[in-house]
Design an enzyme around this catalytic site. Structure first.
Site, PDB file in Angstrom:
ATOM      1  N   GLY A 238       0.652  -1.228   0.078  1.00 56.49           N
ATOM      2  CA  GLY A 238       0.139   0.059   0.017  1.00 56.49           C
ATOM      3  C   GLY A 238       0.984   1.413  -0.030  1.00 56.49           C
ATOM      4  O   GLY A 238       2.028   1.448  -0.066  1.00 56.49           O
ATOM      5  N   TYR A 239      -0.006   2.317   0.313  1.00 61.31           N
ATOM      6  CA  TYR A 239       0.624   3.759   0.205  1.00 61.31           C
ATOM      7  C   TYR A 239       1.052   3.946  -1.139  1.00 61.31           C
ATOM      8  O   TYR A 239       2.441   4.262  -1.523  1.00 61.31           O
ATOM      9  CB  TYR A 239       1.740   3.910   1.241  1.00 61.31           C
ATOM     10  CG  TYR A 239       1.642   5.466   1.821  1.00 61.31           C
ATOM     11  CD1 TYR A 239       0.673   5.812   2.354  1.00 61.31           C
ATOM     12  CD2 TYR A 239       2.906   6.268   1.540  1.00 61.31           C
ATOM     13  CE1 TYR A 239       0.635   7.203   2.782  1.00 61.31           C
ATOM     14  CE2 TYR A 239       2.735   7.730   1.732  1.00 61.31           C
ATOM     15  CZ  TYR A 239       1.690   7.991   2.299  1.00 61.31           C
ATOM     16  OH  TYR A 239       1.677   9.246   2.950  1.00 61.31           O
TER      17      TYR A 239
ATOM     18  N   GLY B 174       5.358   4.142  -8.887  1.00 57.65           N
ATOM     19  CA  GLY B 174       5.760   2.741  -9.007  1.00 57.65           C
ATOM     20  C   GLY B 174       4.765   1.618  -8.966  1.00 57.65           C
ATOM     21  O   GLY B 174       4.757   0.806  -9.789  1.00 57.65           O
ATOM     22  N   HIS B 175       4.118   1.954  -7.866  1.00 58.84           N
ATOM     23  CA  HIS B 175       3.080   0.708  -7.765  1.00 58.84           C
ATOM     24  C   HIS B 175       2.118   0.850  -9.106  1.00 58.84           C
ATOM     25  O   HIS B 175       1.786  -0.324  -9.758  1.00 58.84           O
ATOM     26  CB  HIS B 175       2.189   0.910  -6.648  1.00 58.84           C
ATOM     27  CG  HIS B 175       3.009   0.966  -5.308  1.00 58.84           C
ATOM     28  ND1 HIS B 175       3.267   1.919  -4.420  1.00 58.84           N
ATOM     29  CD2 HIS B 175       3.438  -0.189  -4.555  1.00 58.84           C
ATOM     30  CE1 HIS B 175       3.683   1.603  -3.299  1.00 58.84           C
ATOM     31  NE2 HIS B 175       3.884   0.131  -3.254  1.00 58.84           N
TER      32      HIS B 175
ATOM     33  N   LYS C 166      13.197  -2.265  -8.440  1.00 55.07           N
ATOM     34  CA  LYS C 166      13.650  -1.557  -7.364  1.00 55.07           C
ATOM     35  C   LYS C 166      13.963  -2.549  -6.300  1.00 55.07           C
ATOM     36  O   LYS C 166      15.103  -2.466  -5.812  1.00 55.07           O
ATOM     37  CB  LYS C 166      12.473  -0.453  -6.734  1.00 55.07           C
ATOM     38  CG  LYS C 166      13.256   0.151  -5.454  1.00 55.07           C
ATOM     39  CD  LYS C 166      12.302   1.250  -5.295  1.00 55.07           C
ATOM     40  CE  LYS C 166      12.498   1.679  -3.744  1.00 55.07           C
ATOM     41  NZ  LYS C 166      12.030   0.725  -2.808  1.00 55.07           N
TER      42      LYS C 166
ATOM     43  N   GLN D 257      14.679  -9.096  -4.308  1.00 54.39           N
ATOM     44  CA  GLN D 257      13.294  -9.747  -4.242  1.00 54.39           C
ATOM     45  C   GLN D 257      12.498 -10.464  -5.451  1.00 54.39           C
ATOM     46  O   GLN D 257      12.051 -11.522  -5.469  1.00 54.39           O
ATOM     47  CB  GLN D 257      12.065  -8.756  -3.589  1.00 54.39           C
ATOM     48  CG  GLN D 257      10.399  -8.867  -3.809  1.00 54.39           C
ATOM     49  CD  GLN D 257      10.082  -7.931  -3.158  1.00 54.39           C
ATOM     50  OE1 GLN D 257       9.774  -7.834  -2.023  1.00 54.39           O
ATOM     51  NE2 GLN D 257       9.273  -7.177  -3.788  1.00 54.39           N
TER      52      GLN D 257
ATOM     53  N   VAL E 176      10.499   3.135 -11.404  1.00 52.30           N
ATOM     54  CA  VAL E 176       9.973   4.711 -11.445  1.00 52.30           C
ATOM     55  C   VAL E 176      10.644   5.458 -10.655  1.00 52.30           C
ATOM     56  O   VAL E 176      10.583   5.308  -9.497  1.00 52.30           O
ATOM     57  CB  VAL E 176       8.423   4.539 -11.375  1.00 52.30           C
ATOM     58  CG1 VAL E 176       7.648   5.974 -11.595  1.00 52.30           C
ATOM     59  CG2 VAL E 176       7.792   3.352 -12.245  1.00 52.30           C
TER      60      VAL E 176
HETATM   61  P1  AMP Z   1       5.829  -2.252  -1.693  1.00 52.89           P
HETATM   62  O1  AMP Z   1       4.417  -2.017  -1.493  1.00 52.89           O
HETATM   63  O2  AMP Z   1       6.889  -1.494  -1.191  1.00 52.89           O
HETATM   64  O3  AMP Z   1       5.830  -3.657  -1.170  1.00 52.89           O
HETATM   65  O4  AMP Z   1       5.964  -2.511  -3.344  1.00 52.89           O
HETATM   66  C1  AMP Z   1       5.140  -3.440  -4.010  1.00 52.89           C
HETATM   67  C2  AMP Z   1       5.813  -3.655  -5.574  1.00 52.89           C
HETATM   68  O5  AMP Z   1       5.923  -2.345  -5.850  1.00 52.89           O
HETATM   69  C3  AMP Z   1       7.093  -4.176  -5.042  1.00 52.89           C
HETATM   70  O6  AMP Z   1       7.229  -5.186  -6.443  1.00 52.89           O
HETATM   71  C4  AMP Z   1       8.018  -3.212  -5.430  1.00 52.89           C
HETATM   72  O7  AMP Z   1       9.224  -3.482  -6.308  1.00 52.89           O
HETATM   73  C5  AMP Z   1       7.261  -2.242  -6.445  1.00 52.89           C
HETATM   74  N1  AMP Z   1       7.914  -1.032  -6.425  1.00 52.89           N
HETATM   75  C6  AMP Z   1       7.958  -0.302  -5.400  1.00 52.89           C
HETATM   76  N2  AMP Z   1       8.591   0.913  -5.925  1.00 52.89           N
HETATM   77  C7  AMP Z   1       8.702   1.036  -7.135  1.00 52.89           C
HETATM   78  C8  AMP Z   1       9.465   1.777  -7.921  1.00 52.89           C
HETATM   79  N3  AMP Z   1       9.971   3.014  -7.608  1.00 52.89           N
HETATM   80  N4  AMP Z   1       9.550   1.408  -9.478  1.00 52.89           N
HETATM   81  C9  AMP Z   1       8.744   0.299  -9.793  1.00 52.89           C
HETATM   82  N5  AMP Z   1       8.263  -0.542  -8.805  1.00 52.89           N
HETATM   83  C10 AMP Z   1       8.263  -0.436  -7.545  1.00 52.89           C
END
Ligand code: AMP
Length: 284
Positions: free
Chosen positions: A31-32, A36-37, A149, A153, A176
């Site tokens: 979330g949040y 990128g998401h 990013k 993972q 992103v």
């Molecule tokens: P998170 O909510 O931080 O667990 O991220 C969820 C997904 O979004 C994961 O696959 C992250 O790698 C991807 N993600 C987070 N930040 C970015 C970004 N800046 N660009 C591309 N994917 C992202």
């Protein structure tokens, strides 16, 4: 867009889509949402007939002294962003739904999880692999989308899908960035103005190494390149290096020389409390 916290109801909605011959893409998130998401959701939308986003701040991937309790949340904002991006279903279970009484199983991917972020975060990737395996079993997607990013993972999930024979295509999505190059992250919300302007030093250091290798055709000796990057970050009064490493993109093994598909990856701590990661490819 359907917002659904129940495993059973989510399964029956997805079953009905599949019976109609539709394919399903999954975007696992905590979330949040930022751009990128949304890039992951957009890519799922153009790849699969239906897009499911999971929104779950997974407690098992946080260590005891990490930021689980203060992790940024904005459920209403996330729902409206996902709706605008064309997401079909948000799966948003409670913690007790995912880890009710008697949860005793975890998934550990060896070797790939030992270096880089795994060295500083020993429980992190077992938490990630476990929740992602559970989400794969609940949603049963044809595709799952992960950001580059978090490229360690991405490598861990690719290995997990191979080893546990999940019939799912894993799609990596490019990073992103903010206009100045800072990788977008939910954790950027923790940065005050001074910290925000200093945090860009990690990306600058990674780019200066990429520039040395690719544009200048300079040294390919990893030790020399890492020293160049370290010096830049060490000049910052508020950023401390957690790690800086040149690794093979698939095996994640440190490389003495840059050859083939290598990446430089780094993590910094800003003012000792905000941990940020980034990486760039050292090939065209
Ligand atoms: P998170 O909510 O931080 O667990 O991220 C969820 C997904 O979004 C994961 O696959 C992250 O790698 C991807 N993600 C987070 N930040 C970015 C970004 N800046 N660009 C591309 N994917 C992202």
């Amino acid at each position: 867009m359907i917002v659904e916290p129940s495993i059973e109801k989510t399964r029956s909605i997805i079953d009905s889509w599949k019976k109609g011959g539709e394919t399903v893409g999954l975007v696992p998130t905590m979330g949040y949402f930022h751009e990128g998401h949304l890039a992951l959701m957009t890519q799922s939308g153009s790849t699969a007939d239906r897009t499911v986003v999971s929104l779950f701040v997974n407690p098992t991937q946080f260590g005891p002294n990490e930021d689980l309790d203060v992790y940024p949340r904005d459920f209403e904002g996330d729902c409206s962003k996902a709706r605008e991006t064309g997401v079909d279903l948000i799966f948003c279970p409670e913690s007790g739904t995912m880890y009710g009484d008697g949860h005793r199983t975890s998934v550990t991917v060896s070797e790939l999880t030992e270096g880089l972020c795994g060295a500083d975060r020993p429980v992190h990737f077992t938490g990630v692999a476990t929740i992602v395996a559970k989400l794969f079993n609940i949603i049963g997607p044809d595709y799952a989308f992960f950001g580059e990013k978090d490229f360690q993972q991405l490598a861990v999930i690719t290995q997990l899908v191979h080893d546990l024979n999940f019939n799912i295509s894993i799609v990596g999505v490019p990073i992103v960035r903010e206009p100045d190059g800072l990788a977008m992250s939910s954790r950027n919300a923790y940065l005050d103005q001074v910290e925000r302007s200093e945090a860009i030093i990690l990306y600058r250091a990674l780019c200066s190494v990429r520039n040395e290798v690719i544009s200048k055709g300079g040294t390919r000796d990893s030790a020399a390149l890492l020293k160049m990057g370290r010096v830049l970050i060490e000049n910052s009064p508020v950023c401390a290096i957690d790690y800086l490493s040149i690794v093979d993109e698939q095996t994640l093994m440190p490389q003495r020389k840059v050859a083939g598909k290598c990446r430089i990856a780094g993590a910094i701590k800003v003012n000792g409390r905000i941990r940020l990661i980034d990486n760039v490819a050292l090939y065209k």
